[in-house]
Design an enzyme around this catalytic site. Sequence first.
Site, PDB file in Angstrom:
ATOM      1  N   LYS A 162       0.818  -1.213   0.000  1.00 34.92           N
ATOM      2  CA  LYS A 162       0.000   0.000   0.000  1.00 34.92           C
ATOM      3  C   LYS A 162       0.858   1.273   0.000  1.00 34.92           C
ATOM      4  O   LYS A 162       2.074   1.227   0.261  1.00 34.92           O
ATOM      5  CB  LYS A 162      -0.935  -0.037   1.215  1.00 34.92           C
ATOM      6  CG  LYS A 162      -1.965  -1.185   1.157  1.00 34.92           C
ATOM      7  CD  LYS A 162      -2.932  -1.117   2.339  1.00 34.92           C
ATOM      8  CE  LYS A 162      -3.985  -2.208   2.253  1.00 34.92           C
ATOM      9  NZ  LYS A 162      -4.989  -2.104   3.354  1.00 34.92           N
TER      10      LYS A 162
ATOM     11  N   TYR B 118     -12.430  -2.024  -4.338  1.00 35.22           N
ATOM     12  CA  TYR B 118     -12.945  -2.221  -2.972  1.00 35.22           C
ATOM     13  C   TYR B 118     -14.475  -2.143  -2.906  1.00 35.22           C
ATOM     14  O   TYR B 118     -15.015  -1.849  -1.838  1.00 35.22           O
ATOM     15  CB  TYR B 118     -12.362  -1.157  -2.042  1.00 35.22           C
ATOM     16  CG  TYR B 118     -11.009  -1.482  -1.430  1.00 35.22           C
ATOM     17  CD1 TYR B 118     -10.760  -2.694  -0.774  1.00 35.22           C
ATOM     18  CD2 TYR B 118      -9.973  -0.542  -1.449  1.00 35.22           C
ATOM     19  CE1 TYR B 118      -9.532  -2.968  -0.189  1.00 35.22           C
ATOM     20  CE2 TYR B 118      -8.730  -0.812  -0.858  1.00 35.22           C
ATOM     21  CZ  TYR B 118      -8.533  -2.027  -0.227  1.00 35.22           C
ATOM     22  OH  TYR B 118      -7.326  -2.293   0.369  1.00 35.22           O
TER      23      TYR B 118
ATOM     24  N   ASN C 223      -2.076   0.027   6.857  1.00 37.35           N
ATOM     25  CA  ASN C 223      -1.557  -1.243   7.372  1.00 37.35           C
ATOM     26  C   ASN C 223      -0.709  -2.003   6.358  1.00 37.35           C
ATOM     27  O   ASN C 223      -0.572  -3.220   6.418  1.00 37.35           O
ATOM     28  CB  ASN C 223      -2.704  -2.096   7.919  1.00 37.35           C
ATOM     29  CG  ASN C 223      -3.774  -2.350   6.875  1.00 37.35           C
ATOM     30  OD1 ASN C 223      -3.602  -2.034   5.703  1.00 37.35           O
ATOM     31  ND2 ASN C 223      -4.885  -2.928   7.302  1.00 37.35           N
TER      32      ASN C 223
ATOM     33  N   HIS D  79      -2.287  -5.519   1.452  1.00 36.90           N
ATOM     34  CA  HIS D  79      -3.619  -6.086   1.184  1.00 36.90           C
ATOM     35  C   HIS D  79      -3.436  -7.536   0.764  1.00 36.90           C
ATOM     36  O   HIS D  79      -2.433  -7.881   0.140  1.00 36.90           O
ATOM     37  CB  HIS D  79      -4.304  -5.323   0.032  1.00 36.90           C
ATOM     38  CG  HIS D  79      -5.488  -6.072  -0.513  1.00 36.90           C
ATOM     39  ND1 HIS D  79      -6.745  -5.965   0.038  1.00 36.90           N
ATOM     40  CD2 HIS D  79      -5.588  -6.981  -1.528  1.00 36.90           C
ATOM     41  CE1 HIS D  79      -7.564  -6.764  -0.627  1.00 36.90           C
ATOM     42  NE2 HIS D  79      -6.894  -7.393  -1.573  1.00 36.90           N
TER      43      HIS D  79
ATOM     44  N   GLU E 275      -9.780 -10.223  -8.018  1.00 31.22           N
ATOM     45  CA  GLU E 275      -8.721  -9.231  -7.845  1.00 31.22           C
ATOM     46  C   GLU E 275      -7.545  -9.439  -8.813  1.00 31.22           C
ATOM     47  O   GLU E 275      -6.985  -8.459  -9.316  1.00 31.22           O
ATOM     48  CB  GLU E 275      -8.225  -9.266  -6.389  1.00 31.22           C
ATOM     49  CG  GLU E 275      -9.309  -8.774  -5.424  1.00 31.22           C
ATOM     50  CD  GLU E 275      -8.923  -8.888  -3.947  1.00 31.22           C
ATOM     51  OE1 GLU E 275      -7.857  -9.449  -3.628  1.00 31.22           O
ATOM     52  OE2 GLU E 275      -9.704  -8.392  -3.114  1.00 31.22           O
TER      53      GLU E 275
HETATM   54  N1  UDP Z   1      -9.774  -0.299   7.184  1.00 34.29           N
HETATM   55  C1  UDP Z   1      -9.897   0.933   7.809  1.00 34.29           C
HETATM   56  N2  UDP Z   1     -10.608   1.012   8.978  1.00 34.29           N
HETATM   57  C2  UDP Z   1     -11.205  -0.072   9.548  1.00 34.29           C
HETATM   58  C3  UDP Z   1     -11.089  -1.315   8.905  1.00 34.29           C
HETATM   59  C4  UDP Z   1     -10.358  -1.397   7.735  1.00 34.29           C
HETATM   60  O1  UDP Z   1      -9.374   1.934   7.315  1.00 34.29           O
HETATM   61  O2  UDP Z   1     -11.838   0.066  10.606  1.00 34.29           O
HETATM   62  C5  UDP Z   1      -9.022  -0.394   5.918  1.00 34.29           C
HETATM   63  C6  UDP Z   1      -7.680  -1.118   6.070  1.00 34.29           C
HETATM   64  O3  UDP Z   1      -6.739  -0.494   5.194  1.00 34.29           O
HETATM   65  C7  UDP Z   1      -8.035  -2.523   5.629  1.00 34.29           C
HETATM   66  C8  UDP Z   1      -9.034  -2.255   4.511  1.00 34.29           C
HETATM   67  O4  UDP Z   1      -9.784  -1.146   4.982  1.00 34.29           O
HETATM   68  O5  UDP Z   1      -6.893  -3.250   5.208  1.00 34.29           O
HETATM   69  C9  UDP Z   1      -9.983  -3.400   4.201  1.00 34.29           C
HETATM   70  O6  UDP Z   1     -10.617  -3.799   5.397  1.00 34.29           O
HETATM   71  P1  UDP Z   1     -10.806  -5.338   5.779  1.00 34.29           P
HETATM   72  O7  UDP Z   1     -11.711  -5.398   6.950  1.00 34.29           O
HETATM   73  O8  UDP Z   1     -11.167  -6.125   4.557  1.00 34.29           O
HETATM   74  O9  UDP Z   1      -9.330  -5.751   6.294  1.00 34.29           O
HETATM   75  P2  UDP Z   1      -8.176  -6.686   5.665  1.00 34.29           P
HETATM   76  O10 UDP Z   1      -8.840  -7.802   4.911  1.00 34.29           O
HETATM   77  O11 UDP Z   1      -7.330  -5.805   4.775  1.00 34.29           O
HETATM   78  O12 UDP Z   1      -7.386  -7.150   6.861  1.00 34.29           O
END
Ligand code: UDP
Length: 137
Positions: free
Chosen positions: A9, A49, A112, A115, A126
């Site tokens: 990211k 997304y 974080n 992805h 994807e």
């Molecule tokens: N995210 C965020 N706030 C939240 C949860 C998720 O900004 O409370 C962002 C974060 O970058 C995350 C992405 O949205 O990686 C997609 O969320 P998901 O719950 O699918 O998490 P992941 O599968 O990436 O762990």
Amino acid sequence: MERTFAIIKPDAVERNVTGKVIAMIEEAGFKVVGMKKILLSKSQVEGFYYVHKERPFFGDLCAFMSRGPVITLVLEKENAIADWRTLMGATNPANAAEGTIRKSLGVSIEENTVHGSDSPESASFEIPYFFNQLELV
Ligand code: UDP
């Protein structure tokens, strides 16, 4: 063999830690079968997304993911989808296990670092969103 889709990211690209992420990927036994650096438009991120479009963080997430370049990757190994999720660590770096990428390099629940596809169905959407067959070697 299974394939999964990964993104390094913008927070990681900005901090010059993409090499560290790729080293962790290779050390864990994944083969990088596709890789490119791209700058996504807001609408390209929104399309990627779309499953999150009703979630409260959707707008901020799309702004973050389009604010600078990302590195997109297709990773291959046995059990690639689950193993890549394990190597990434929990969504919130504060909750991520030791040795994971998000624990080592993540900044916040949003920024974080990586992805990963969460299921075979996600990977099937994807991977072709970013790569054509000739780009996977
Ligand atoms: N995210 C965020 N706030 C939240 C949860 C998720 O900004 O409370 C962002 C974060 O970058 C995350 C992405 O949205 O990686 C997609 O969320 P998901 O719950 O699918 O998490 P992941 O599968 O990436 O762990």
